[in-house]
Scaffold this motif. Sequence first.
Motif, PDB file in Angstrom:
ATOM      1  N   SER A 148       0.824  -1.210   0.000  1.00 56.95           N
ATOM      2  CA  SER A 148       0.000   0.000   0.000  1.00 56.95           C
ATOM      3  C   SER A 148       0.857   1.258   0.000  1.00 56.95           C
ATOM      4  N   ILE A 149       2.128   1.108   0.435  1.00 56.25           N
ATOM      5  CA  ILE A 149       3.083   2.215   0.424  1.00 56.25           C
ATOM      6  C   ILE A 149       4.383   1.692  -0.187  1.00 56.25           C
ATOM      7  N   PRO A 150       4.940   2.356  -1.200  1.00 52.69           N
ATOM      8  CA  PRO A 150       6.228   1.914  -1.745  1.00 52.69           C
ATOM      9  C   PRO A 150       7.356   2.384  -0.844  1.00 52.69           C
ATOM     10  N   GLY A 151       7.918   1.500  -0.046  1.00 51.08           N
ATOM     11  CA  GLY A 151       8.937   1.910   0.912  1.00 51.08           C
ATOM     12  C   GLY A 151      10.130   0.987   0.926  1.00 51.08           C
ATOM     13  N   GLY A 152      11.167   1.411   1.658  1.00 49.44           N
ATOM     14  CA  GLY A 152      12.349   0.580   1.833  1.00 49.44           C
ATOM     15  C   GLY A 152      13.484   0.918   0.895  1.00 49.44           C
ATOM     16  N   ALA A 153      13.245   1.808  -0.064  1.00 50.27           N
ATOM     17  CA  ALA A 153      14.298   2.214  -1.000  1.00 50.27           C
ATOM     18  C   ALA A 153      13.843   3.481  -1.713  1.00 50.27           C
ATOM     19  N   SER A 154      14.799   4.137  -2.350  1.00 47.98           N
ATOM     20  CA  SER A 154      14.484   5.325  -3.145  1.00 47.98           C
ATOM     21  C   SER A 154      14.379   4.910  -4.603  1.00 47.98           C
ATOM     22  N   ALA A 155      13.150   4.751  -5.081  1.00 48.69           N
ATOM     23  CA  ALA A 155      12.933   4.296  -6.449  1.00 48.69           C
ATOM     24  C   ALA A 155      11.504   4.607  -6.863  1.00 48.69           C
ATOM     25  N   ARG A 156      11.291   4.699  -8.188  1.00 43.39           N
ATOM     26  CA  ARG A 156       9.954   4.925  -8.720  1.00 43.39           C
ATOM     27  C   ARG A 156       9.234   3.585  -8.821  1.00 43.39           C
ATOM     28  N   PRO A 157       8.038   3.457  -8.238  1.00 40.24           N
ATOM     29  CA  PRO A 157       7.351   2.161  -8.221  1.00 40.24           C
ATOM     30  C   PRO A 157       6.435   1.958  -9.429  1.00 40.24           C
ATOM     31  N   PHE A 158       6.054   0.699  -9.637  1.00 39.59           N
ATOM     32  CA  PHE A 158       4.966   0.365 -10.548  1.00 39.59           C
ATOM     33  C   PHE A 158       3.655   0.464  -9.769  1.00 39.59           C
ATOM     34  N   VAL A 159       2.642   1.042 -10.385  1.00 37.16           N
ATOM     35  CA  VAL A 159       1.361   1.255  -9.720  1.00 37.16           C
ATOM     36  C   VAL A 159       0.307   0.346 -10.347  1.00 37.16           C
ATOM     37  N   THR A 160      -0.502  -0.269  -9.508  1.00 31.45           N
ATOM     38  CA  THR A 160      -1.636  -1.061  -9.979  1.00 31.45           C
ATOM     39  C   THR A 160      -2.855  -0.680  -9.139  1.00 31.45           C
ATOM     40  N   HIS A 161      -3.979  -1.314  -9.421  1.00 31.73           N
ATOM     41  CA  HIS A 161      -5.204  -0.959  -8.685  1.00 31.73           C
ATOM     42  C   HIS A 161      -5.886  -2.225  -8.193  1.00 31.73           C
ATOM     43  N   HIS A 162      -6.267  -2.216  -6.932  1.00 32.18           N
ATOM     44  CA  HIS A 162      -7.001  -3.327  -6.336  1.00 32.18           C
ATOM     45  C   HIS A 162      -8.488  -3.024  -6.450  1.00 32.18           C
ATOM     46  N   ASN A 163      -9.176  -3.807  -7.263  1.00 28.25           N
ATOM     47  CA  ASN A 163     -10.574  -3.497  -7.550  1.00 28.25           C
ATOM     48  C   ASN A 163     -11.478  -3.628  -6.328  1.00 28.25           C
ATOM     49  N   THR A 164     -11.315  -4.709  -5.559  1.00 28.80           N
ATOM     50  CA  THR A 164     -12.201  -4.938  -4.411  1.00 28.80           C
ATOM     51  C   THR A 164     -12.037  -3.860  -3.349  1.00 28.80           C
ATOM     52  N   LEU A 165     -10.784  -3.532  -3.021  1.00 20.00           N
ATOM     53  CA  LEU A 165     -10.534  -2.499  -2.010  1.00 20.00           C
ATOM     54  C   LEU A 165     -10.639  -1.096  -2.591  1.00 20.00           C
ATOM     55  N   ASP A 166     -10.619  -1.002  -3.929  1.00 23.16           N
ATOM     56  CA  ASP A 166     -10.681   0.282  -4.629  1.00 23.16           C
ATOM     57  C   ASP A 166      -9.562   1.221  -4.170  1.00 23.16           C
ATOM     58  N   ILE A 167      -8.352   0.679  -4.161  1.00 24.87           N
ATOM     59  CA  ILE A 167      -7.188   1.493  -3.803  1.00 24.87           C
ATOM     60  C   ILE A 167      -6.051   1.196  -4.776  1.00 24.87           C
ATOM     61  N   ASP A 168      -5.200   2.184  -4.995  1.00 26.07           N
ATOM     62  CA  ASP A 168      -3.973   1.958  -5.745  1.00 26.07           C
ATOM     63  C   ASP A 168      -2.990   1.214  -4.859  1.00 26.07           C
ATOM     64  N   MET A 169      -2.255   0.294  -5.463  1.00 23.77           N
ATOM     65  CA  MET A 169      -1.214  -0.431  -4.748  1.00 23.77           C
ATOM     66  C   MET A 169       0.052  -0.411  -5.592  1.00 23.77           C
ATOM     67  N   TYR A 170       1.151  -0.826  -4.989  1.00 26.86           N
ATOM     68  CA  TYR A 170       2.453  -0.730  -5.633  1.00 26.86           C
ATOM     69  C   TYR A 170       3.165  -2.080  -5.587  1.00 26.86           C
ATOM     70  N   LEU A 171       3.805  -2.443  -6.702  1.00 31.60           N
ATOM     71  CA  LEU A 171       4.703  -3.583  -6.649  1.00 31.60           C
ATOM     72  C   LEU A 171       5.906  -3.182  -5.815  1.00 31.60           C
ATOM     73  N   ARG A 172       6.319  -4.054  -4.927  1.00 32.43           N
ATOM     74  CA  ARG A 172       7.328  -3.657  -3.945  1.00 32.43           C
ATOM     75  C   ARG A 172       8.648  -3.245  -4.599  1.00 32.43           C
ATOM     76  N   ILE A 173       9.258  -2.218  -4.052  1.00 29.27           N
ATOM     77  CA  ILE A 173      10.588  -1.813  -4.480  1.00 29.27           C
ATOM     78  C   ILE A 173      11.644  -2.353  -3.520  1.00 29.27           C
ATOM     79  N   ALA A 174      11.211  -2.814  -2.345  1.00 37.20           N
ATOM     80  CA  ALA A 174      12.116  -3.441  -1.376  1.00 37.20           C
ATOM     81  C   ALA A 174      11.272  -4.067  -0.270  1.00 37.20           C
ATOM     82  N   PRO A 175      11.751  -5.180   0.324  1.00 36.93           N
ATOM     83  CA  PRO A 175      11.015  -5.809   1.435  1.00 36.93           C
ATOM     84  C   PRO A 175      11.470  -5.305   2.800  1.00 36.93           C
ATOM     85  N   GLU A 176      12.349  -4.300   2.826  1.00 37.16           N
ATOM     86  CA  GLU A 176      13.056  -3.916   4.047  1.00 37.16           C
ATOM     87  C   GLU A 176      12.147  -3.622   5.235  1.00 37.16           C
TER      88      GLU A 176
END
Length: 501
Positions: A210-238
């Motif tokens: 729900s938040i792209p965190g753990g590194a300084s990078a531009r994320p990929f954005v997608t959308h979760h239809n059921t929750l109706d929120i934008d989400m991000y493919l992780r840029i780091a698992p930190e």
Amino acid sequence: MQDPIDATSRIEDPVLDMQEQIRIRLEKLRDLTSEGTDPFVEIVYPVTHHSVDIIDQFEEMEGTEVSVAGRILSRRGMGKVSFCDLHDRRGRIQIFTKIDAVGEEAYERWQKLDIGDIVGIRGEVFRTRSGEISIRTKEYTLLTKALRPLPDKFHGLRDTETRYRQRYVDLIVNPEVRDTFEKRSQIIRGIREYLDRADFIEVETPILNSIPGGASARPFVTHHNTLDIDMYLRIAPELYLKRLIVGGFERVYEIGRLFRNEGMSVKHNPEFTVVELYQAYTDLRGMMKLCEELLSEVAVKVTGSTELTYQGTPISLKPPFARISMTEAVLKYAGIDFSLLDSDEEAVSAAKAKGLDPAPSARRGEVLNLLFEAFCEDQLVQPTFVHDYPIEVSPLAKKIKNKPGLVDRFELFIGCREFANAYSELNDPIDQRERFADQIKKRAAGDDEANLHDEDFCISLEFGMPPTGGLGIGIDRLIMLLTDNASIRDVLLFPTMKPLD
């Protein structure tokens, strides 16, 4: 892109081009089917041995009956005796087929097989008069009919873009490519074995964030239809992994894919594989020791030595690795002594004097990092830990006592490329909130790679995270190094490619 198979297409070129070869193979398929032989019906074939095993153990296996299966990649002989090379996952072995052994009808069908067909062979292990270890066919089964011809055996598949797009063909005709990916598996397995032996626990954390965190990078954005929120493919698992340290897992690691919506090059692919690990009650020095041991052990496991050659340059992975602070590196390779520069303005002026163009608002630490990237990275051929990073570019690392503006962080460089990144992890929740606030200011000023504020992570730190060392290693670059491949695309089975249409 090759045209789809069409047996009815007209061929105007008298040369047997691709479509003509496909047409002939389809006719063979129809003939087989009309005779009651469907080469796509067989499901199970009793493989007892692989090619390399037979060759390596020939003294014990001579005269033994075996069953092998694989792809025909070359054929010789058109009379009553023929030879072919059968390739399986382990390598190649010669198949000797004689009309007297299999019968006239079966031999006639055998002679109609094509390069690329997949067959099962039951026969006896022997050595030919020329000395080549072979299998004398007693019985064969056509397991799959190849309807497309493989690339010409003399030229092979050499166009790099075609190789990446059709990796399946690349693996068939270029044995060295298959070897690279066999080693990729060995390298990842070696990393796991080292960490498991060191009492780390392998875990899995979310890829959709729900938040792209753990590194300084531009994320990929997608959308979760059921929750109706934008989400991000992780840029780091930190940040998830450090939550687990808060929860009492003292040693954790994760091997997995990260996704960064950034440029592509021989060093970068939008999705890539890393190992990130966190260990409680240690610091950056502990991570240096672990990193040295891990890389040297994996190198020996895969290549047999810590001494290797990468793109013509000798590299030694024998510990200990060299160590240099970022300030020392900039002094050594750029000729600027940052310990004498007290203000942001002085730093910017020094960078401009070296031909760089930092933003007028750039801070001292950001300029130090800019100079390092411009003048120092290309000098770091042998494994080198660069430590003492500026706080401005390290929002998740612990401050160094008595060194204002610096944090306890290193990056490992080998062959002029970054391979690893590590911190003495910031566990002060008040400081972490201030760092996130600074990142928000950067984002508001136009830096879309700056971190977002992660409130839940800050709350987790308020419950108390023990002193912790964290380390991330780029697995793809490590594989490039240990297999002597110049491009990251050569070590990814299916690298990201622009669609042909």
